[in-house]
Motif scaffolding. Structure first.
Motif, PDB file in Angstrom:
ATOM      1  N   THR A 176      11.789  10.731 -26.811  1.00 15.84           N
ATOM      2  CA  THR A 176      10.406  11.202 -26.695  1.00 15.84           C
ATOM      3  C   THR A 176       9.395  10.078 -26.912  1.00 15.84           C
ATOM      4  OG1 THR A 176      10.515  11.814 -29.017  1.00 15.84           O
ATOM      5  CG2 THR A 176      10.944  13.561 -27.396  1.00 15.84           C
ATOM      6  N   GLY A 177       9.892   8.858 -27.140  1.00 15.30           N
ATOM      7  CA  GLY A 177       8.968   7.748 -27.367  1.00 15.30           C
ATOM      8  C   GLY A 177       8.398   7.217 -26.067  1.00 15.30           C
ATOM      9  N   GLU A 178       7.836   6.014 -26.142  1.00 10.86           N
ATOM     10  CA  GLU A 178       7.242   5.407 -24.947  1.00 10.86           C
ATOM     11  C   GLU A 178       8.318   5.186 -23.886  1.00 10.86           C
ATOM     12  OE1 GLU A 178       4.694   1.453 -23.691  1.00 10.86           O
ATOM     13  OE2 GLU A 178       4.879   2.006 -25.800  1.00 10.86           O
ATOM     14  N   LEU A 179       8.000   5.561 -22.662  1.00 10.70           N
ATOM     15  CA  LEU A 179       8.981   5.443 -21.585  1.00 10.70           C
ATOM     16  C   LEU A 179       9.101   4.011 -21.114  1.00 10.70           C
ATOM     17  CD1 LEU A 179       8.101   8.521 -19.339  1.00 10.70           C
ATOM     18  CD2 LEU A 179      10.165   8.190 -20.701  1.00 10.70           C
ATOM     19  N   ARG A 180      10.318   3.602 -20.841  1.00 11.32           N
ATOM     20  CA  ARG A 180      10.529   2.328 -20.154  1.00 11.32           C
ATOM     21  C   ARG A 180      10.575   2.646 -18.665  1.00 11.32           C
ATOM     22  NH1 ARG A 180      15.471  -0.292 -21.386  1.00 11.32           N
ATOM     23  NH2 ARG A 180      14.419  -2.285 -21.169  1.00 11.32           N
ATOM     24  N   VAL A 181       9.893   1.837 -17.887  1.00  5.67           N
ATOM     25  CA  VAL A 181       9.831   2.105 -16.447  1.00  5.67           C
ATOM     26  C   VAL A 181      10.235   0.864 -15.670  1.00  5.67           C
ATOM     27  CG1 VAL A 181       8.020   3.857 -16.636  1.00  5.67           C
ATOM     28  CG2 VAL A 181       7.390   1.458 -16.320  1.00  5.67           C
ATOM     29  N   SER A 182      10.646   1.087 -14.437  1.00  7.16           N
ATOM     30  CA  SER A 182      10.948  -0.016 -13.540  1.00  7.16           C
ATOM     31  C   SER A 182      10.498   0.372 -12.136  1.00  7.16           C
ATOM     32  CB  SER A 182      12.452  -0.307 -13.566  1.00  7.16           C
ATOM     33  OG  SER A 182      12.708  -1.534 -12.903  1.00  7.16           O
ATOM     34  N   PHE A 183      10.094  -0.623 -11.364  1.00 11.41           N
ATOM     35  CA  PHE A 183       9.514  -0.357 -10.045  1.00 11.41           C
ATOM     36  C   PHE A 183      10.464  -0.815  -8.944  1.00 11.41           C
ATOM     37  CE2 PHE A 183       5.124   0.863 -11.097  1.00 11.41           C
ATOM     38  CZ  PHE A 183       5.164   0.642 -12.455  1.00 11.41           C
ATOM     39  N   TYR A 184      10.610   0.062  -7.964  1.00 13.40           N
ATOM     40  CA  TYR A 184      11.488  -0.198  -6.818  1.00 13.40           C
ATOM     41  C   TYR A 184      10.673  -0.190  -5.531  1.00 13.40           C
ATOM     42  CZ  TYR A 184      15.186   1.304 -10.080  1.00 13.40           C
ATOM     43  OH  TYR A 184      16.021   1.428 -11.150  1.00 13.40           O
ATOM     44  N   ASP A 185      11.341  -0.663  -4.467  1.00 16.46           N
ATOM     45  CA  ASP A 185      10.872  -0.467  -3.095  1.00 16.46           C
ATOM     46  C   ASP A 185       9.570  -1.210  -2.786  1.00 16.46           C
ATOM     47  OD1 ASP A 185      10.619   0.273  -0.522  1.00 16.46           O
ATOM     48  OD2 ASP A 185      10.300   2.399  -0.881  1.00 16.46           O
TER      49      ASP A 185
ATOM     50  N   ARG B 234       0.820  -1.207   0.000  1.00 14.93           N
ATOM     51  CA  ARG B 234       0.000   0.000   0.000  1.00 14.93           C
ATOM     52  C   ARG B 234       0.852   1.255   0.000  1.00 14.93           C
ATOM     53  NH1 ARG B 234      -2.911   0.615   4.476  1.00 14.93           N
ATOM     54  NH2 ARG B 234      -4.679   1.556   3.425  1.00 14.93           N
ATOM     55  N   ASP B 235       2.161   1.059  -0.071  1.00 14.14           N
ATOM     56  CA  ASP B 235       3.100   2.190   0.016  1.00 14.14           C
ATOM     57  C   ASP B 235       3.617   2.520  -1.387  1.00 14.14           C
ATOM     58  OD1 ASP B 235       4.944   4.066   0.968  1.00 14.14           O
ATOM     59  OD2 ASP B 235       6.512   2.554   1.109  1.00 14.14           O
ATOM     60  N   ARG B 236       2.709   2.909  -2.273  1.00 11.07           N
ATOM     61  CA  ARG B 236       3.146   3.171  -3.642  1.00 11.07           C
ATOM     62  C   ARG B 236       3.021   4.649  -3.967  1.00 11.07           C
ATOM     63  NH1 ARG B 236       6.423  -0.457  -4.337  1.00 11.07           N
ATOM     64  NH2 ARG B 236       6.775   0.592  -6.301  1.00 11.07           N
ATOM     65  N   GLU B 237       4.008   5.143  -4.691  1.00 13.96           N
ATOM     66  CA  GLU B 237       4.050   6.540  -5.117  1.00 13.96           C
ATOM     67  C   GLU B 237       4.855   6.592  -6.416  1.00 13.96           C
ATOM     68  OE1 GLU B 237       3.665   9.559  -5.371  1.00 13.96           O
ATOM     69  OE2 GLU B 237       2.453  10.219  -3.680  1.00 13.96           O
ATOM     70  N   THR B 238       4.731   7.696  -7.140  1.00 13.46           N
ATOM     71  CA  THR B 238       5.465   7.769  -8.402  1.00 13.46           C
ATOM     72  C   THR B 238       6.970   7.974  -8.187  1.00 13.46           C
ATOM     73  OG1 THR B 238       4.854  10.105  -8.557  1.00 13.46           O
ATOM     74  CG2 THR B 238       3.549   8.564  -9.856  1.00 13.46           C
ATOM     75  N   HIS B 239       7.404   8.255  -6.953  1.00 12.65           N
ATOM     76  CA  HIS B 239       8.857   8.335  -6.761  1.00 12.65           C
ATOM     77  C   HIS B 239       9.490   6.942  -6.648  1.00 12.65           C
ATOM     78  CE1 HIS B 239       7.995   8.324  -2.293  1.00 12.65           C
ATOM     79  NE2 HIS B 239       8.995   7.482  -2.359  1.00 12.65           N
ATOM     80  N   GLN B 240       8.653   5.898  -6.658  1.00  9.80           N
ATOM     81  CA  GLN B 240       9.195   4.527  -6.644  1.00  9.80           C
ATOM     82  C   GLN B 240       9.214   3.917  -8.040  1.00  9.80           C
ATOM     83  OE1 GLN B 240       6.107   3.743  -3.947  1.00  9.80           O
ATOM     84  NE2 GLN B 240       7.461   3.271  -2.240  1.00  9.80           N
ATOM     85  N   ILE B 241       8.972   4.744  -9.034  1.00 12.51           N
ATOM     86  CA  ILE B 241       9.054   4.295 -10.429  1.00 12.51           C
ATOM     87  C   ILE B 241      10.251   4.978 -11.069  1.00 12.51           C
ATOM     88  CG2 ILE B 241       7.878   4.152 -12.658  1.00 12.51           C
ATOM     89  CD1 ILE B 241       5.236   4.658 -11.168  1.00 12.51           C
ATOM     90  N   GLY B 242      11.177   4.180 -11.590  1.00 12.51           N
ATOM     91  CA  GLY B 242      12.310   4.746 -12.317  1.00 12.51           C
ATOM     92  C   GLY B 242      11.995   4.776 -13.795  1.00 12.51           C
ATOM     93  N   ILE B 243      12.408   5.839 -14.479  1.00 11.17           N
ATOM     94  CA  ILE B 243      12.214   5.884 -15.936  1.00 11.17           C
ATOM     95  C   ILE B 243      13.581   5.882 -16.622  1.00 11.17           C
ATOM     96  CG2 ILE B 243      10.027   7.119 -15.738  1.00 11.17           C
ATOM     97  CD1 ILE B 243      11.577   9.586 -16.832  1.00 11.17           C
ATOM     98  N   ASP B 244      13.611   5.299 -17.802  1.00 14.05           N
ATOM     99  CA  ASP B 244      14.849   5.199 -18.575  1.00 14.05           C
ATOM    100  C   ASP B 244      15.047   6.498 -19.354  1.00 14.05           C
ATOM    101  OD1 ASP B 244      16.994   4.504 -20.091  1.00 14.05           O
ATOM    102  OD2 ASP B 244      16.009   2.841 -21.142  1.00 14.05           O
ATOM    103  N   LEU B 245      16.103   7.223 -19.027  1.00 19.83           N
ATOM    104  CA  LEU B 245      16.323   8.517 -19.684  1.00 19.83           C
ATOM    105  C   LEU B 245      16.794   8.368 -21.119  1.00 19.83           C
ATOM    106  CD1 LEU B 245      17.923  10.574 -16.777  1.00 19.83           C
ATOM    107  CD2 LEU B 245      15.622  10.755 -17.706  1.00 19.83           C
ATOM    108  N   ALA B 246      17.178   7.157 -21.499  1.00 22.62           N
ATOM    109  CA  ALA B 246      17.627   6.948 -22.883  1.00 22.62           C
ATOM    110  C   ALA B 246      16.453   6.850 -23.846  1.00 22.62           C
ATOM    111  CB  ALA B 246      18.475   5.684 -22.963  1.00 22.62           C
ATOM    112  N   ALA B 247      15.238   6.889 -23.325  1.00 19.40           N
ATOM    113  CA  ALA B 247      14.070   6.614 -24.163  1.00 19.40           C
ATOM    114  C   ALA B 247      13.772   7.716 -25.168  1.00 19.40           C
ATOM    115  CB  ALA B 247      12.855   6.404 -23.275  1.00 19.40           C
TER     116      ALA B 247
END
Lengths: 270, 171
Positions: free
Chosen positions: A166-175, A151-164
């Motif tokens: 302007t196309g679709e973002l690649r994301v990864s989830f932490y914590d 239940r402890d989810r926020e958008t600061h726990q999602i990492g985005i790939d800066l190499a992407a």
């Protein structure tokens, strides 16, 4: 669903197979600084030079009731089975059980260069089209997080790939430390589901499809993943509680999500 | 006792280094020093200060991923936005920890390092100048120490800075 590169897939498999790192890691610097967080530390693999984030840090080391490392590892392993983008995790025994009562986990960075979704969005790097395109994976992960009682989810726990670009973002989830036995106090705990934390509403069909994929996971495989995490990371009684809830909730996840959606609709309609 | 002995005010001064990590996954990645942000709280006063490079070398820019490269041609401009956000949105004494939570990956604002300060603040208009002078001194020392420690920066560095002082009583 996310597309992993060949190298990412190889590495994800390697850390899925590996329960506990056999390597020496060097502690570098502290990361983040908000009270109540895990006090994470940047670490470097002395053999390979790979970098990661170890937690908890020394401030939380004494917390023997809180199986942070086990939660992180199990969340990754379960997400791996579902091909969901949780960053790879291994357990790290160094310093356990004293001072680290429940050991530590190391999370790999998913991307070479990354920002959190929250920081990138606040800085104007994310376009409306990219936000819209991310709804599918966010919704799939919402179902996953509801399954594991996170239940402890926020958008600061999602990492985005800066190499992407302007196309679709690649994301990864932490914590995922504040999930499972942190929330579940009994073998059949009720877990309140929270409304989405994302700027756009959930895609409910995606959530229900993900629930079906979770329901289809073999019980034996989930048991095996939980059983390979042992003391000091996870006491038997806590493992039993986690397994009981994971298996029960996986069977009725569609029902849980449908009830949560009804509650959201009622709330929205006053 | 003389009437003009003022009370000692207890406060805190923190600094955070700001760097850019071009490869989070491996230790061989270039780490680019960008700036230092500092916060001083004492008595009813809060001061926030930023010093940052205002340009990067071509080699450094090439190492930064596309989405951020343009924004970091002038790191000060980017960081000044974060400074303004912290000043407006965080409580006194919380700016650096909030920023370090917000930027904990490639854009890295380190957890605050600091110490207690004990000050006798003059009862005059110069109080603000005295506080800002302390803040600037520690901020700038940390900035130039960081540049000296990070061997990648060998050329003269252009920088810019910003400070703001708030009186919590006045606010």
């Amino acid at each position: 669903m996310p597309k992993f590169t060949v190298e990412e897939s190889r590495f994800r498999r390697e850390w899925f197979d590996l329960v506990e790192t056999p390597d020496q890691w060097k502690e570098l610097d502290r990361i983040g600084a908000v009270k109540g967080e895990s006090d994470p530390i940047r670490v470097e693999n002395c053999r390979t030079g790979r970098m990661g984030v170890a937690k908890p840090g020394p401030v939380k080391a004494h917390q023997d009731y809180f199986c942070r490392a086990a939660h992180e590892k199990l969340a990754y392993d379960l997400a791996y089975l579902l091909e969901l983008p949780v960053s790879p995790v291994v357990l790290w025994r160094e310093g356990a059980p004293d001072p680290y009562k429940r050991g530590r986990s190391i999370s790999a960075w998913a991307f070479e260069q990354s920002l959190t979704w929250k920081a990138a969005d606040a800085s104007g790097f994310i376009t409306p089209a990219q936000t819209e395109a991310a709804r599918s994976i966010i919704s799939a992960m919402r179902a996953f997080h509801i399954w594991i009682g996170d239940r402890d989810r926020e958008t600061h726990q999602i990492g985005i790939d800066l190499a992407a670009g302007t196309g679709e973002l690649r994301v990864s989830f932490y914590d995922h430390s504040s999930s499972m036995s942190y929330i579940w106090s009994s073998d059949d705990a009720e877990t309140q589901t929270l409304p989405t934390y994302f700027p756009l509403p959930d895609l409910r069909e995606i959530m229900l499809e993900t629930a079906d994929r979770i329901a289809a996971l073999p019980e034996s495989q989930i048991r095996e993943l939980a059983m390979r995490i042992k003391e000091p990371y996870l006491p038997d009684v806590t493992r039993h509680r986690i397994l009981s809830n994971l298996l029960r909730r996986k069977a009725k996840l569609r029902e849980i999500l449908t009830a949560a959606h009804r509650t959201e609709d009622r709330r929205r309609n006053g | 006792m003389a009437d003009n002995v003022e009370a000692i005010q207890i406060g805190r001064l923190d600094v955070s280094r700001i760097t850019y990590h071009t490869n989070l996954q491996h230790s061989f990645g270039l780490i680019i020093p960008l700036g230092v942000i500092a916060e001083l709280t004492v008595g009813s006063w809060r001061a926030l200060g930023l010093i940052s490079r205002s340009a990067l070398s071509d080699e450094e820019l090439r190492a930064i991923a596309g989405v951020l490269r343009d924004r970091l041609r002038d790191p000060f401009a980017f960081l000044a936005q974060q400074f303004d956000w912290a000043l407006a949105e965080t409580q006194a004494g919380e700016a650096l920890s909030s920023l370090s939570q917000r930027f904990a990956d490639s854009m890295f604002i380190a957890p605050p390092q600091g110490h207690q300060v004990r000050k006798v603040l003059p009862q005059s208009a110069s109080v603000g100048s005295a506080i800002l002078a302390d803040l600037r001194r520690e901020r700038d020392e940390e900035f130039y120490l960081m540049l000296a420690e990070m061997a990648e920066v060998r050329e003269p560095v252009s920088s810019d800075d910003r400070t703001r002082l708030l009186s919590r009583c006045a606010a």
